[in-house]
Design a protein around this motif. Structure first.
Motif, PDB file in Angstrom:
ATOM      1  N   PRO A  96       0.831  -1.213   0.000  1.00  0.00           N
ATOM      2  CA  PRO A  96       0.000   0.000   0.000  1.00  0.00           C
ATOM      3  C   PRO A  96       0.859   1.255   0.000  1.00  0.00           C
ATOM      4  O   PRO A  96       2.041   1.229   0.342  1.00  0.00           O
ATOM      5  CB  PRO A  96      -0.790  -0.121   1.306  1.00  0.00           C
ATOM      6  N   LEU A  97       0.237   2.355  -0.403  1.00  0.00           N
ATOM      7  CA  LEU A  97       0.917   3.643  -0.331  1.00  0.00           C
ATOM      8  C   LEU A  97       1.234   3.984   1.116  1.00  0.00           C
ATOM      9  O   LEU A  97       0.478   3.646   2.034  1.00  0.00           O
ATOM     10  CB  LEU A  97       0.031   4.744  -0.924  1.00  0.00           C
ATOM     11  N   ILE A  98       2.359   4.655   1.321  1.00  0.00           N
ATOM     12  CA  ILE A  98       2.793   5.031   2.663  1.00  0.00           C
ATOM     13  C   ILE A  98       2.723   6.551   2.779  1.00  0.00           C
ATOM     14  O   ILE A  98       3.058   7.279   1.840  1.00  0.00           O
ATOM     15  CB  ILE A  98       4.233   4.540   2.924  1.00  0.00           C
ATOM     16  N   LYS A  99       2.289   7.020   3.937  1.00  0.00           N
ATOM     17  CA  LYS A  99       2.156   8.453   4.140  1.00  0.00           C
ATOM     18  C   LYS A  99       3.505   9.154   4.033  1.00  0.00           C
ATOM     19  O   LYS A  99       4.526   8.640   4.473  1.00  0.00           O
ATOM     20  CB  LYS A  99       1.538   8.741   5.512  1.00  0.00           C
ATOM     21  N   THR A 100       3.457  10.356   3.508  1.00  0.00           N
ATOM     22  CA  THR A 100       4.625  11.231   3.474  1.00  0.00           C
ATOM     23  C   THR A 100       4.456  12.293   4.548  1.00  0.00           C
ATOM     24  O   THR A 100       3.394  12.904   4.671  1.00  0.00           O
ATOM     25  CB  THR A 100       4.761  11.903   2.097  1.00  0.00           C
ATOM     26  N   ALA A 101       5.499  12.480   5.298  1.00  0.00           N
ATOM     27  CA  ALA A 101       5.409  13.372   6.453  1.00  0.00           C
ATOM     28  C   ALA A 101       4.949  14.768   6.050  1.00  0.00           C
ATOM     29  O   ALA A 101       5.532  15.379   5.154  1.00  0.00           O
ATOM     30  CB  ALA A 101       6.760  13.447   7.164  1.00  0.00           C
ATOM     31  N   HIS A 102       3.916  15.263   6.699  1.00  0.00           N
ATOM     32  CA  HIS A 102       3.406  16.637   6.574  1.00  0.00           C
ATOM     33  C   HIS A 102       2.954  16.988   5.151  1.00  0.00           C
ATOM     34  O   HIS A 102       2.842  18.149   4.815  1.00  0.00           O
ATOM     35  CB  HIS A 102       4.445  17.647   7.054  1.00  0.00           C
ATOM     36  N   ARG A 103       2.704  15.975   4.307  1.00  0.00           N
ATOM     37  CA  ARG A 103       2.231  16.266   2.954  1.00  0.00           C
ATOM     38  C   ARG A 103       0.835  16.856   2.984  1.00  0.00           C
ATOM     39  O   ARG A 103       0.543  17.845   2.309  1.00  0.00           O
ATOM     40  CB  ARG A 103       2.262  15.011   2.089  1.00  0.00           C
TER      41      ARG A 103
END
Length: 993
Positions: free
Chosen positions: A588-595
């Motif tokens: 799965p897609l992984i979150k990018t910090a503060h995007r």
């Protein structure tokens, strides 16, 4: 008519069904009732449009035509509500006594009511077998009065109280002195002030659209026995830093005694007095819930890529520097009078930095120290900390013994955190792991370097580890690594490069005095952010921003990278390779910090809202807990922890191994440790300390010299109260019991002086004389009528030795059964004669190292003894036995243990036969406090008091007092003279009562 009266069985059956439906199981496996839902049902109409309520139906069924039942309105009134009391009586088959309970002022707001108070209140001709009724009511009441959490309210819960924690998950395994949990509490059991403080943690766990299940999430930090000093210090530090930007919010604290078995009166009567009833104490901090600590944040999210994302990340992390500045330069305004204090955190590291609603906050001030501001480069003794992020001067192989350090140890630690954060921004979590390997190798290969304060010919190498220094200065590989980071930076990232310059030239410096101060650091960090924000931005097409925002919203936080693969994944073969490739490509897609924050900020400036949404979303926080919609909006979407992919619970303040911080011997008693209840009977006597008592004794002896009759004058105050109390006749329990365990050695001189004063003051009060014994030694005095040197001689002979460990339960077992047997014999031979009563005075520090496994056994032993005594004498109201504990020193756990003995017997239906007094307190109270009402601390004004009166109303910063450290860095003579350091200064939270 009687024939038309409703059947009693039908309404009672309905009540039992409703109570069952409202009953929930807490994580401790005990049950509690949702009292708000139950009382709402009792007030509701039996049939729509009809005036008869469920409560009225039950009253009519119980009372019938016997007597007019109590008014339903009266039972339901806010101030005199008895609905829960009525339910308890119905469930034990005594519903027809609700009018009596109401007349005795036994109301819902008084629950839980101590058993001893119940027994006293129910005495009278109206109630048959009141003792049995009190016991049955007491056993059932705990189901209907679970604890309620509220803001800044310290509570002490006994073993019967149920904590309505409905979910509990361990956050991590880090640390040794405390355990950290994520907990959930139903909205009903959260006070209004606490709800307002943590409104962001509210969410709906239910997936049903019709029946919401609103809960609040908290982080719970639990300390076991043995760590109370750290627990108390952390509370004081949180109080001092309340309201400071960048600090995790401290919400409340409570202690809880958990009993491993349920003891009834019959069990006590049938058991041996020495039977164990193990209990354990926990000391707990309730904190705002953090989604994860900085370590986990780095492991679970991708580093920022876009310029706004990078700026957002650093801006959030720089708040930690603001928190450190507030801690280093603390100001407390007390009604316009400002006090300036210096502070040390002493354990800044990624584990102690939390992500809370998209912001980073500093936490875990368990080792924090505060002293009055006196100089620019003040040094102080601090304990604890983590070696990886510790400054060179704090490394144990360098300092040999603990030495005073400056506040810049925190600057070094924060520089290490910034170094790791910069590594993550450039190389991600894999880079952090690689950086650790680089440091470990450099440390293992470091050439021994001479340390300061050692002879030039001697040298010592530091032990293996992943430190940032070689014992004196920053590792060369650290500065080289920073050069690699600068070369790999994106052109748009000016914040990281500017920060690395500060870290290299102003933070990670071997000389503590050369490091930048926290206030100057904050100014430079703000300048870096301001310069980056002023730089021109490359505009991104709106459709790309929309797509990236949607993708990040649907992304998850990853599991920590770098975990080892299973052996099967390394097997060769086309089938296995194909499966492995499919698994990799389908991640799965992984979150990018503060995007999300960065993109939404840009898009909001164009008045843009994401398409396909029913309502605008103005704030999205990076979180792994319940979703924003289930927190605040109508239900209909399952909470985050019920959706796929499953998210592991993360939160709170990390815990770790620590060295307890204790006050220096000789410092004044902590007010919080000697706190009394806010409501109490006003004293009519004047306290008398040991020095005043000695002066009074000298004056009395002087008068006796001129006494023509030759008889010794008694102390009038003591003679007034002792009367028929046994001051130790032969073969009976001892009057004075002195703890001669090893821990009492430091107090022995004071103990000798105090014992001498007490003996001289009590001289002549008993014709049989006084007795003395010790918890361990065989030395003793019996029937001693004089105040001669015999007492001093016995104390000298019994002086504590190394390895001597007191077991107070065994010591009491040498005394109390003897008295019990004497009473039995007296009652058998002379049943009509009044038996002599016993007062036992125990001189102790309360540490009792010989019973570490179950230090609450003394409480259980005394309860068991009193139960047996009750079966012999019947009435305990006049306190046939009373015990006074005189405490030496200020050990916080010992003080807590003795306070429990003083206050908790009422819950077992025992009269208040125990009292405690500090060794530097009131001498008269030491002799009289356990059996004379005027000197006792318990509130006995005849009114039912709220049994949950807090033991500590958490102090606001303007209520804090300071205990200064006895040694300072300027006192070179004292520093060189003492190899063992003084203990750090701490804030003391004073009770408001």
């Amino acid at each position: 008519m009687p024939g038309n009266r409703l059947s009693y069985d039908d309404p009672l059956h309905d009540l039992k069904s409703k109570v069952s439906a409202c009953t929930r199981e807490a994580v401790c496996r005990r049950s509690y009732v949702l009292v708000a839902e139950l009382t709402q049902w009792l007030r509701s109409s039996v049939h729509p449009g009809k005036s008869t309520t469920q409560c009225g139906r039950l009253l009519l069924a119980v009372y019938g035509d016997q007597i007019p039942p109590p008014s339903t309105d009266k039972l339901s009134e806010e101030d005199s509500c008895c609905l829960l009391v009525f339910c308890i009586l119905l469930l034990i088959g005594r519903g027809n006594l609700i009018h009596v309970f109401q007349r005795f002022n036994i109301l819902d707001k008084h629950l839980p009511i101590p058993l001893q108070q119940l027994q006293t209140r129910l005495q009278g001709p109206r109630i048959p077998d009141p003792m049995q009724l009190a016991a049955e009511f007491n056993e059932k009441q705990w189901l209907f009065c679970p604890a309620k959490f509220d803001l800044h309210l310290g509570q002490e819960y006994n073993e019967h109280r149920i904590l309505p924690i409905c979910q509990k998950a361990k956050i991590n395994e880090k640390g040794g002195t405390a355990r950290l949990w994520q907990i959930e509490v139903k909205e009903e059991f959260v006070g209004d002030a606490l709800k307002q403080a943590v409104d962001f943690s509210r969410y709906n766990r239910s997936t049903s659209n019709t029946e919401p299940d609103w809960r609040y999430q908290f982080a719970l930090k639990s300390f076991e026995s043995g760590s109370m000093a750290i627990y108390e210090n952390e509370i004081r530090a949180f109080n001092a830093l309340r309201g400071h930007k960048g600090m995790v919010r401290f919400l409340a604290d409570y202690t809880h005694t958990e009993k491993n078995c349920v003891d009834t009166k019959e069990q006590f009567l049938s058991s041996e007095i020495q039977q164990e009833h193990a209990t354990s104490n926990t000391f707990n901090l309730l904190l705002e819930f953090g989604e994860c600590d900085l370590d986990e944040f780095f492991a679970r999210q991708l580093p920022p890529v876009l310029q706004d994302e990078t700026d957002q990340f650093w801006r959030a992390l720089f708040d930690v520097a603001d928190a450190l500045d507030g801690l280093h330069n603390l100001k407390i305004d007390t009604h316009g009078v400002v006090r300036e204090l210096h502070g040390w955190h002493a354990d800044v590291k990624p584990d102690n930095i939390l992500s809370v609603q998209g912001k980073f906050k500093l936490s875990d001030p368990g080792f924090a120290v505060f002293v009055e501001k006196r100089g620019i480069d003040l040094e102080e003794y601090v304990m604890g900390g983590t070696e990886t992020y510790g400054a060179p001067e704090r490394h144990p192989r360098r300092r040999g013994t603990i030495s005073a350090v400056s506040q810049t140890i925190d600057i070094w630690s924060l520089g290490c955190v910034f170094s790791i954060a910069a590594t993550w921004v450039v190389f991600g979590y894999q880079g952090i792991q690689q950086f650790r390997k680089v440091r470990e190798k450099a440390v293992s290969q470091s050439v021994p370097v001479p340390f300061q304060h050692q002879q030039p010919q001697r040298s010592t190498s530091i032990s293996a580890g992943d430190y940032f220094h070689d014992g004196c200065r920053v590792l060369d590989v650290v500065t080289d690594w920073h050069k690699v980071l600068r070369n790999a930076l994106r052109n748009t990232d000016t914040v990281t490069s500017g920060l690395l310059d500060i870290v290299d030239h102003k933070m990670l410096l071997g000389s503590a005095n050369s490091r930048i101060k926290a206030k100057d650091l904050c100014s430079e960090l703000k300048n870096i952010i301001a310069q980056s924000e002023a730089a021109p931005r490359i505009k991104m097409p709106r459709n790309i921003m929309e797509t990236l925002l949607e993708a990040d919203r649907d992304a998850v936080s990853s599991e920590p990278l770098g975990s080892e693969s299973k052996p099967s994944e390394h097997l060769a073969g086309p089938d296995n390779r194909k499966a492995r490739k499919s698994k990799l490509l389908e991640q799965p897609l992984i979150k990018t910090a503060h995007r999300s924050e960065g993109l939404k900020s840009v898009l909001a400036s164009h008045h843009w809202q994401p398409a396909g949404r029913d309502r605008p979303t103005t704030k999205v926080a990076v979180q792994t807990g319940p979703s924003e919609q289930t927190r605040h909006g109508p239900s209909g979407v399952a909470p985050a922890h019920n959706r796929s992919p499953k998210v592991q619970l993360n939160a709170g303040i990390s815990s770790h191994a620590r060295t307890p911080i204790m006050p220096e011997v000789g410092q004044p008693a902590f007010p919080s440790q000697q706190s009394k209840k806010p409501t109490r009977t006003p004293k009519t006597h004047t306290p008398q300390d040991i020095f005043q008592a000695q002066e009074e004794i000298k004056a009395r002896d002087k008068r006796d010299k001129h006494n023509i009759f030759g008889n010794q004058r008694k102390d009038k105050l003591l003679a007034k109260h002792f009367g028929n109390r046994d001051l130790c006749r032969s073969n009976l329990p001892k009057k004075f019991l002195v703890d001669d365990g090893e821990s009492m050695r430091r107090h022995w001189a004071w103990a000798k002086a105090l014992l001498k004063t007490l003996v001289e003051k009590a001289a002549g009060q008993d014709e049989n004389g006084l007795d003395l014994s010790f918890t361990l030694g065989q030395e003793k005095l019996e029937n001693e009528k004089s105040t001669s040197s015999k007492w001093e001689k016995r104390m000298k002979e019994a002086e504590p030795v190394d390895g001597a460990r007191t077991d107070m339960k065994k010591s009491l077992h040498k005394i109390l059964p003897q008295y019990l047997e004497s009473v039995k014999i007296q009652k058998r031979l002379q049943p009509t004669r009044t038996y002599r009563k016993l007062t036992l005075i125990i001189l102790t520090d309360g540490i009792w190292a010989g019973m570490r496994q179950n230090q609450n056994a003394v409480n259980d032993y005394i309860v068991a003894f009193v139960r047996k005594l009750e079966s012999v004498v019947g009435d305990l109201v006049d306190r046939p036995v009373s015990i006074e504990f005189v405490q030496f020193g200020h050990d916080p756990e010992a003080t807590f243990r003795l306070r429990q003995l003083d206050t908790n017997l009422k819950w077992a239906g025992i009269p208040d036969i125990i009292d405690t007094e500090p060794a530097d307190g009131d001498v008269n109270k030491m002799l009289l406090g356990s059996f004379v009402e005027e000197y006792d601390d318990e509130d006995e004004d005849g009114q039912l008091q709220d049994p949950e009166t807090p033991i500590r109303q958490t102090a606001s910063p303007d209520e804090l007092s300071l205990v200064s450290s006895p040694l300072r860095s300027s006192d070179k003579e004292s520093k060189n003279r003492s190899a063992s350091p003084p203990k750090p200064s701490v804030f003391i939270s004073r009770p408001t009562g």
